[in-house]
Design an enzyme around this catalytic site. Sequence first.
Site, PDB file in Angstrom:
ATOM      1  N   HIS A  48       0.806  -1.218   0.000  1.00 34.38           N
ATOM      2  CA  HIS A  48       0.000   0.000   0.000  1.00 34.38           C
ATOM      3  C   HIS A  48       0.844   1.276   0.000  1.00 34.38           C
ATOM      4  O   HIS A  48       0.279   2.370  -0.089  1.00 34.38           O
ATOM      5  CB  HIS A  48      -0.913   0.023   1.229  1.00 34.38           C
ATOM      6  CG  HIS A  48      -1.942  -1.054   1.247  1.00 34.38           C
ATOM      7  ND1 HIS A  48      -2.919  -1.184   0.285  1.00 34.38           N
ATOM      8  CD2 HIS A  48      -2.146  -2.084   2.116  1.00 34.38           C
ATOM      9  CE1 HIS A  48      -3.691  -2.230   0.556  1.00 34.38           C
ATOM     10  NE2 HIS A  48      -3.235  -2.794   1.655  1.00 34.38           N
ATOM     11  N   ARG A  52       7.088  -5.564   3.367  1.00 36.04           N
ATOM     12  CA  ARG A  52       5.841  -6.210   2.971  1.00 36.04           C
ATOM     13  C   ARG A  52       5.778  -6.218   1.457  1.00 36.04           C
ATOM     14  O   ARG A  52       5.758  -5.165   0.821  1.00 36.04           O
ATOM     15  CB  ARG A  52       4.615  -5.494   3.544  1.00 36.04           C
ATOM     16  CG  ARG A  52       3.318  -6.129   3.044  1.00 36.04           C
ATOM     17  CD  ARG A  52       2.118  -5.819   3.912  1.00 36.04           C
ATOM     18  NE  ARG A  52       1.697  -4.432   3.842  1.00 36.04           N
ATOM     19  CZ  ARG A  52       0.606  -3.963   4.474  1.00 36.04           C
ATOM     20  NH1 ARG A  52      -0.129  -4.784   5.214  1.00 36.04           N
ATOM     21  NH2 ARG A  52       0.289  -2.689   4.383  1.00 36.04           N
ATOM     22  N   ASP A  87      17.906 -10.237  -1.215  1.00 35.26           N
ATOM     23  CA  ASP A  87      19.215 -10.005  -1.812  1.00 35.26           C
ATOM     24  C   ASP A  87      19.746  -8.605  -1.509  1.00 35.26           C
ATOM     25  O   ASP A  87      20.965  -8.407  -1.403  1.00 35.26           O
ATOM     26  CB  ASP A  87      19.167 -10.217  -3.324  1.00 35.26           C
ATOM     27  CG  ASP A  87      19.159 -11.683  -3.720  1.00 35.26           C
ATOM     28  OD1 ASP A  87      19.315 -12.546  -2.842  1.00 35.26           O
ATOM     29  OD2 ASP A  87      18.986 -11.975  -4.929  1.00 35.26           O
ATOM     30  N   GLU A 112      -5.533 -11.753   7.843  1.00 37.92           N
ATOM     31  CA  GLU A 112      -6.406 -10.617   7.559  1.00 37.92           C
ATOM     32  C   GLU A 112      -7.644 -11.001   6.763  1.00 37.92           C
ATOM     33  O   GLU A 112      -8.386 -10.123   6.321  1.00 37.92           O
ATOM     34  CB  GLU A 112      -5.620  -9.517   6.835  1.00 37.92           C
ATOM     35  CG  GLU A 112      -4.901  -9.974   5.583  1.00 37.92           C
ATOM     36  CD  GLU A 112      -4.032  -8.888   4.971  1.00 37.92           C
ATOM     37  OE1 GLU A 112      -4.128  -7.730   5.392  1.00 37.92           O
ATOM     38  OE2 GLU A 112      -3.265  -9.204   4.052  1.00 37.92           O
ATOM     39  N   ASP A 148      -8.241  -4.794   7.239  1.00 35.24           N
ATOM     40  CA  ASP A 148      -8.679  -5.904   6.396  1.00 35.24           C
ATOM     41  C   ASP A 148      -9.501  -6.905   7.193  1.00 35.24           C
ATOM     42  O   ASP A 148     -10.557  -7.364   6.738  1.00 35.24           O
ATOM     43  CB  ASP A 148      -7.473  -6.601   5.772  1.00 35.24           C
ATOM     44  CG  ASP A 148      -6.887  -5.825   4.611  1.00 35.24           C
ATOM     45  OD1 ASP A 148      -7.409  -5.943   3.500  1.00 35.24           O
ATOM     46  OD2 ASP A 148      -5.909  -5.103   4.825  1.00 35.24           O
TER      47      ASP A 148
END
Length: 264
Positions: A56, A81, A95, A159, A185
Amino acid sequence: MTPGAAPRYALDRGALRRRLAAGEVTFGTFVGAATPITAEVCAAAGVDWVLLDLEHGAGGEEQARDVVPAAASYGVPTVVRVESTERIRAGRLLDVGAAGVMFPRVDTTDEAAACVRHLRYPPAGDRGVATYNRMCGYGLDPGALDRSDGDVLGVVQIETLPALEAVEQIAAVDGVDVLFVGPRDLSHALEVPGQLRAPVYLAALDRVLEAAKAHGKAVGLLVPDGAAAARLAAAGWQFLAIGSDTTLLANAVVAELRRAGQTP
């Protein structure tokens, strides 16, 4: 600095995962602006971790390249996230030095297990192998490959209704270190959108907390302020995000404008 010596900025090397496994409470914040400056400000302020939000937030994977060292310059790890649970998404972020990955919209035990595989090298997982990256010191620390499977923090979001119904089984998956509730959510899924004091929502939080405790996992939640974080920490929640860089800034500006006499 001689080759193989300590890097100029220290990557996490599993410290956050070990702290949570030991039962420590940690406080962080979401980085939604996706800039290294706001990540550095939050790190300088004393958070235990920052969470770069690619689901988001305002940025994409390229922001992780700069956010990770900005926060790490204060010894603060970055969890990211991802925007999807696709295999390559997690690998690219690890990485560049992410300490862990948060996976959104995980509904089933099989999905949770697949997410964990994305964090592990073969034979335990399906993460692609390379050493010419930040995590391996650009080839100067190939031993990071051997450490990584035990270092990376795996965070799965609870969620949705299917995830809530399977939360006990998801918590049992090896490599799922944190169950993280997405409050908005989950409240929408429970048909009480935004009603974070609704009995059905509070019961869901209790279920997630108990599932985590039963399997020796940490549990996390996004909260609006430090007072809420303190209450949840006392109840056993360990991975608490206090707002985001943008919401904290917006609320601070509004508060100061009100003190100055401006009314909305």
